[in-house]
Enzyme design. Structure first.
Site, PDB file in Angstrom:
ATOM      1  N   ASP A  83       0.809  -1.282   0.048  1.00  0.00           N
ATOM      2  CA  ASP A  83      -0.010  -0.054  -0.025  1.00  0.00           C
ATOM      3  C   ASP A  83       0.834   1.068   0.151  1.00  0.00           C
ATOM      4  O   ASP A  83       0.495   2.248  -0.545  1.00  0.00           O
ATOM      5  CB  ASP A  83      -1.068   0.127   1.084  1.00  0.00           C
ATOM      6  CG  ASP A  83      -2.228  -0.871   0.871  1.00  0.00           C
ATOM      7  OD1 ASP A  83      -2.362  -1.517  -0.220  1.00  0.00           O
ATOM      8  OD2 ASP A  83      -2.994  -1.116   2.004  1.00  0.00           O
ATOM      9  N   GLY A  84       1.949   1.277   0.589  1.00  0.00           N
ATOM     10  CA  GLY A  84       2.997   2.418   0.711  1.00  0.00           C
ATOM     11  C   GLY A  84       3.415   2.761  -0.754  1.00  0.00           C
ATOM     12  O   GLY A  84       3.336   4.007  -1.109  1.00  0.00           O
ATOM     13  N   ALA A 198      -5.556   3.266   8.197  1.00  0.00           N
ATOM     14  CA  ALA A 198      -4.101   3.295   8.420  1.00  0.00           C
ATOM     15  C   ALA A 198      -3.768   4.199   9.885  1.00  0.00           C
ATOM     16  O   ALA A 198      -4.240   3.770  10.583  1.00  0.00           O
ATOM     17  CB  ALA A 198      -3.601   3.941   7.263  1.00  0.00           C
ATOM     18  N   SER A 200      -4.900   6.859  10.914  1.00  0.00           N
ATOM     19  CA  SER A 200      -6.240   7.179  11.550  1.00  0.00           C
ATOM     20  C   SER A 200      -6.724   6.208  12.562  1.00  0.00           C
ATOM     21  O   SER A 200      -6.884   6.525  13.852  1.00  0.00           O
ATOM     22  CB  SER A 200      -6.997   7.689  10.735  1.00  0.00           C
ATOM     23  OG  SER A 200      -8.168   8.003  11.276  1.00  0.00           O
ATOM     24  N   LEU A 201      -6.818   4.895  12.047  1.00  0.00           N
ATOM     25  CA  LEU A 201      -7.427   3.870  12.880  1.00  0.00           C
ATOM     26  C   LEU A 201      -6.367   3.459  14.061  1.00  0.00           C
ATOM     27  O   LEU A 201      -7.041   3.114  15.165  1.00  0.00           O
ATOM     28  CB  LEU A 201      -7.508   2.728  11.834  1.00  0.00           C
ATOM     29  CG  LEU A 201      -7.982   1.284  12.497  1.00  0.00           C
ATOM     30  CD1 LEU A 201      -9.562   1.794  13.042  1.00  0.00           C
ATOM     31  CD2 LEU A 201      -8.188  -0.030  11.483  1.00  0.00           C
TER      32      LEU A 201
END
Length: 300
Positions: A83-84, A198, A200-201
């Site tokens: 994902d990065g 990401a 935030s979670l």
């Protein structure tokens, strides 16, 4: 070989030498389908040290080239990594509106969710127009009314963070000109639905289903138990004023940090373009949520 000829811009992780076989598998698949392949210059040099790109593609210069910067145009962009890597690819694609396909070279990702073994079937689906494109909202960042950096756009999140290790920062937040709160915390994360799973979670923010037209704001280690995450319309304009004992702070845009001086007004709003994410027609977000996060798993 398919009768339909497509052009692919290829980006990838520069630190995965152990994935040489998977990279060759993807290149060979592109060749079988008669694709025109454009490879990011840095990535080309990286993979060419492990394998002979030209011999794998066995194609003319007309169907294969190397590019630098944003000097490319394609039917699809392929991100080979996690994902990065996908986030970096999205930054390079920018406002070109090129749909991005994420091929995951490691563990299952939310953005990069196609495995190398699935590439053949996925490539056939692209040629058969049997796929979906999801539009993902992007956050635009300005500092004192000017773009903060060369790439002031976040697909995942924007984080306002303290620069030193000792003291918290104070972030005065307003939404659409209305004062919201002054956060005494280690930082503040403003997230898109894409980025909600990401950073935030990990700070207690809500999971937001992609396509939902909202952003969220979540404090990082707040110095008050009365502070909770808030979700607001993505048409809103967010203004942030930061005070810091060290007189400076960091703005992290999808993890890329920029130093700002105290007193700099940070303005966030939805960018004028979306990032287009290619998904298989049978893709189900909640399946990924359960697999990636062990959502609802009972280990008893």
């Amino acid at each position: 070989m398919s009768s339909k000829s497509l052009t692919f811009a290829l980006f990838g992780n520069l630190y995965q030498q152990e994935k040489s076989a998977a990279i060759q598998q993807v290149l060979a698949c592109l060749k079988v389908h008669g694709a025109r392949v454009l490879i990011d210059e840095e990535y080309y040099h990286f993979i060419n040290e492990m394998c002979d790109v030209h011999s794998i593609l066995k194609t003319s210069k007309r169907n294969f080239s190397v590019f630098a910067g944003d000097d490319f145009q394609a039917d699809f962009a392929i991100s080979m990594g996690g994902d990065g890597t996908f986030l970096k690819t999205a930054g390079r694609v920018g406002a070109k509106q090129i749909p991005i396909l994420g091929i995951n070279m490691g563990r299952l990702g939310f953005l990069a969710d196609v495995t190398p073994d699935d590439v053949e079937a996925c490539m056939q689906a692209l040629h058969d127009d049997d796929y979906a494109v999801e539009n993902r909202a992007v956050i635009q960042v300005k500092a004192d009314g000017q773009p903060l950096c060369e790439a002031p756009y976040a697909l995942n999140d924007v984080a306002i963070l303290k620069r030193d290790t000792a003291s918290m920062i104070s972030v005065r937040a307003s939404i659409n000109g209305q004062y919201l709160n002054t956060y005494q915390a280690d930082g503040l994360v403003i997230s898109t639905p894409t980025g909600s799973t990401a950073y935030s979670l990990s700070n207690g923010g809500p999971i937001i289903v992609p396509g939902t037209k909202v952003f969220s704001m979540t404090a990082v280690a707040p110095h008050s138990l009365n502070v909770r995450p808030i979700v607001f319309s993505d048409s809103s304009i967010v203004e942030l004023d930061v005070e810091s004992r060290s007189h400076n702070f960091l703005v992290a845009i999808d993890g890329r940090s920029e130093k700002c001086k105290e007193g700099t007004k940070i303005t966030l709003r939805r960018a004028p373009y979306d990032v287009k994410v290619v998904k298989r027609s049978d893709h189900r977000y909640f399946n990924t949520l359960r697999e990636k996060m062990m959502w609802g798993a009972d280990t008893r």
